[in-house]
Write a protein that holds these residues in place. Structure first.
Motif, PDB file in Angstrom:
ATOM      1  N   UNK A  58       1.761   0.689 -20.037  1.00 53.02           N
ATOM      2  CA  UNK A  58       2.777   0.429 -20.739  1.00 53.02           C
ATOM      3  C   UNK A  58       2.233   1.329 -21.819  1.00 53.02           C
ATOM      4  N   UNK A  59       1.307   1.292 -21.967  1.00 56.01           N
ATOM      5  CA  UNK A  59       0.292   3.193 -22.878  1.00 56.01           C
ATOM      6  C   UNK A  59      -0.199   4.009 -22.340  1.00 56.01           C
ATOM      7  N   UNK A  60       0.866   5.098 -22.418  1.00 54.62           N
ATOM      8  CA  UNK A  60      -0.222   6.290 -22.224  1.00 54.62           C
ATOM      9  C   UNK A  60      -0.198   7.757 -22.781  1.00 54.62           C
ATOM     10  N   UNK A  61      -1.511   8.590 -22.968  1.00 50.08           N
ATOM     11  CA  UNK A  61      -1.577   9.480 -24.005  1.00 50.08           C
ATOM     12  C   UNK A  61      -1.208  10.525 -23.088  1.00 50.08           C
ATOM     13  N   UNK A  62      -0.242  11.502 -24.030  1.00 50.52           N
ATOM     14  CA  UNK A  62       0.247  13.119 -23.561  1.00 50.52           C
ATOM     15  C   UNK A  62      -1.329  14.324 -23.231  1.00 50.52           C
ATOM     16  N   UNK A  63      -2.238  13.416 -22.194  1.00 48.87           N
ATOM     17  CA  UNK A  63      -3.349  14.657 -22.220  1.00 48.87           C
ATOM     18  C   UNK A  63      -3.241  15.737 -21.890  1.00 48.87           C
ATOM     19  N   UNK A  64      -2.513  16.824 -22.571  1.00 43.59           N
ATOM     20  CA  UNK A  64      -2.064  18.271 -22.846  1.00 43.59           C
ATOM     21  C   UNK A  64      -0.956  18.690 -22.578  1.00 43.59           C
ATOM     22  N   UNK A  65      -0.338  17.526 -22.136  1.00 44.60           N
ATOM     23  CA  UNK A  65       1.383  17.385 -21.357  1.00 44.60           C
ATOM     24  C   UNK A  65       1.464  17.305 -20.236  1.00 44.60           C
ATOM     25  N   UNK A  66       0.419  16.966 -20.089  1.00 44.76           N
ATOM     26  CA  UNK A  66       0.624  15.732 -18.618  1.00 44.76           C
ATOM     27  C   UNK A  66       1.472  14.649 -18.450  1.00 44.76           C
ATOM     28  N   UNK A  67       2.079  14.545 -17.385  1.00 45.59           N
ATOM     29  CA  UNK A  67       2.904  12.949 -16.544  1.00 45.59           C
ATOM     30  C   UNK A  67       2.233  12.137 -15.735  1.00 45.59           C
ATOM     31  N   UNK A  68       2.010  11.238 -16.576  1.00 43.26           N
ATOM     32  CA  UNK A  68       1.209  10.337 -15.868  1.00 43.26           C
ATOM     33  C   UNK A  68       1.855   9.883 -14.938  1.00 43.26           C
ATOM     34  N   UNK A  69       0.635   9.290 -14.164  1.00 37.37           N
ATOM     35  CA  UNK A  69       0.842   9.503 -12.423  1.00 37.37           C
ATOM     36  C   UNK A  69       0.514   7.972 -12.149  1.00 37.37           C
ATOM     37  N   UNK A  70       2.018   6.492 -11.569  1.00 32.98           N
ATOM     38  CA  UNK A  70       1.577   5.702 -10.999  1.00 32.98           C
ATOM     39  C   UNK A  70       1.291   5.657  -9.603  1.00 32.98           C
ATOM     40  N   UNK A  71       0.026   4.980  -8.992  1.00 35.13           N
ATOM     41  CA  UNK A  71      -0.022   5.411  -7.549  1.00 35.13           C
ATOM     42  C   UNK A  71       0.306   3.952  -7.235  1.00 35.13           C
ATOM     43  N   UNK A  72       0.701   3.826  -6.172  1.00 43.46           N
ATOM     44  CA  UNK A  72       1.308   2.766  -4.998  1.00 43.46           C
ATOM     45  C   UNK A  72      -0.291   2.184  -4.804  1.00 43.46           C
ATOM     46  N   UNK A  73       0.137   0.425  -4.883  1.00 45.70           N
ATOM     47  CA  UNK A  73      -0.991  -0.777  -5.299  1.00 45.70           C
ATOM     48  C   UNK A  73      -0.192  -1.360  -3.878  1.00 45.70           C
ATOM     49  N   UNK A  74      -0.787  -1.795  -3.017  1.00 46.14           N
ATOM     50  CA  UNK A  74      -0.530  -2.588  -2.173  1.00 46.14           C
ATOM     51  C   UNK A  74      -0.058  -4.544  -2.521  1.00 46.14           C
ATOM     52  N   UNK A  75       0.879  -4.563  -2.022  1.00 44.72           N
ATOM     53  CA  UNK A  75       1.229  -5.557  -2.324  1.00 44.72           C
ATOM     54  C   UNK A  75       1.476  -7.159  -1.405  1.00 44.72           C
ATOM     55  N   UNK A  76       2.706  -7.697  -1.034  1.00 46.12           N
ATOM     56  CA  UNK A  76       2.407  -8.879   0.314  1.00 46.12           C
ATOM     57  C   UNK A  76       3.197  -8.141   1.026  1.00 46.12           C
ATOM     58  N   UNK A  77       2.843  -8.675   2.215  1.00 41.36           N
ATOM     59  CA  UNK A  77       3.372  -9.364   2.981  1.00 41.36           C
ATOM     60  C   UNK A  77       4.220 -10.297   3.677  1.00 41.36           C
ATOM     61  N   UNK A  78       5.228 -10.156   4.016  1.00 38.36           N
ATOM     62  CA  UNK A  78       6.343 -11.401   4.617  1.00 38.36           C
ATOM     63  C   UNK A  78       6.856 -11.223   6.516  1.00 38.36           C
ATOM     64  N   UNK A  79       6.235 -12.477   6.716  1.00 35.93           N
ATOM     65  CA  UNK A  79       6.870 -12.401   8.234  1.00 35.93           C
ATOM     66  C   UNK A  79       8.214 -13.330   8.510  1.00 35.93           C
ATOM     67  N   UNK A  80       8.486 -11.887   9.008  1.00 37.64           N
ATOM     68  CA  UNK A  80      10.462 -11.842   8.458  1.00 37.64           C
ATOM     69  C   UNK A  80      11.085 -12.728  10.136  1.00 37.64           C
ATOM     70  N   UNK A  81       9.745 -12.482  11.316  1.00 37.49           N
ATOM     71  CA  UNK A  81       9.742 -13.373  11.988  1.00 37.49           C
ATOM     72  C   UNK A  81       8.872 -13.109  13.222  1.00 37.49           C
ATOM     73  N   UNK A  82       8.450 -14.530  13.671  1.00 37.75           N
ATOM     74  CA  UNK A  82       7.112 -15.041  14.424  1.00 37.75           C
ATOM     75  C   UNK A  82       7.734 -13.991  15.865  1.00 37.75           C
ATOM     76  N   UNK A  83       5.983 -14.092  15.950  1.00 39.40           N
ATOM     77  CA  UNK A  83       5.812 -13.538  17.414  1.00 39.40           C
ATOM     78  C   UNK A  83       6.428 -14.389  18.827  1.00 39.40           C
ATOM     79  N   UNK A  84       7.129 -15.625  18.486  1.00 42.14           N
ATOM     80  CA  UNK A  84       7.397 -16.099  19.914  1.00 42.14           C
ATOM     81  C   UNK A  84       9.014 -15.914  19.344  1.00 42.14           C
ATOM     82  N   UNK A  85       9.378 -15.584  18.138  1.00 40.55           N
ATOM     83  CA  UNK A  85      10.446 -15.351  17.667  1.00 40.55           C
ATOM     84  C   UNK A  85      11.402 -13.985  18.190  1.00 40.55           C
TER      85      UNK A  85
END
Length: 188
Positions: A58-85
């Motif tokens: 939410x807070x970031x400092x403007x360091x030498x005009x650099x654009x802040x970077x949001x990095x990908x964070x692994x989230x959740x996995x959801x089973x849509x169809x099981x191996x049997x299905x």
């Protein structure tokens, strides 16, 4: 993203990523969500959807005009169809595009097939079986291999489609010969 899975008993599962149960399932700082439908790992326990987030401070400092970077964070996995299905899946559609289809008893990765077919033979209004045979013939000519691999399609399905296409072509050629033979007898 909307994922629809149709089963051989006419059951239809619909998954809508825009309708999470929680208002902010990946946290207040999530600015972007990356969804993955993992077709490449279906043989490893089923069809999965993964949701990853790009968290921002939410807070970031403007360091030498650099654009802040949001990095990908692994989230959740959801089973849509099981191996049997998966044994009963007939069709998987993602945002209106057919991605997986059962053809002659086998699940075909339409995305991989369509990419290769478009690259090699362009667009076609032919049916899927004919397009598989066309790509096979093209890949034979290109690679010089007797039995080339077709992306997204197992060998058994390819062989069945090639045989059917050859038989239909031979019957069509025979009908054309008969029609032209009749014309020759009349004196054309």
């Amino acid at each position: 993203m909307i994922v629809k899975i149709t089963y051989d008993d006419q059951r239809l599962d619909v998954f809508d990523t825009s309708a999470f149960t929680a208002g902010l399932p990946l946290g207040k700082a999530n600015m972007l969500t990356n969804f993955e439908v993992r077709f490449d790992t279906m043989g490893e326990g089923g069809l999965w959807l993964a949701a990853h987030s790009y968290q921002s401070c939410v807070e970031h400092e403007d360091e030498d005009g650099e654009i802040p970077v949001a990095r990908r964070t692994k989230g959740w996995r959801f089973l849509l169809s099981s191996a049997e299905e998966l044994e009963h899946v007939e069709l998987v559609v993602v945002d209106g595009e057919a991605i997986i289809k059962r053809v002659l008893g086998h699940l075909i990765d339409l995305q991989s097939f369509d990419e290769a077919a478009y690259e090699c033979t362009g667009t076609s209004s032919a049916g899927l079986h004919a397009r598989i045979a066309e790509l096979y013939e093209y890949m034979q000519a290109l690679s010089g291999e007797e039995s080339p691999d077709i992306p997204g399609v197992d060998k058994e399905t390819v062989d069945a489609c090639v045989r059917a296409h050859a038989k239909a072509q031979a019957e069509s050629d025979k009908e054309s010969e008969l029609e032209w033979g009749d014309v020759d007898e009349v004196g054309w």
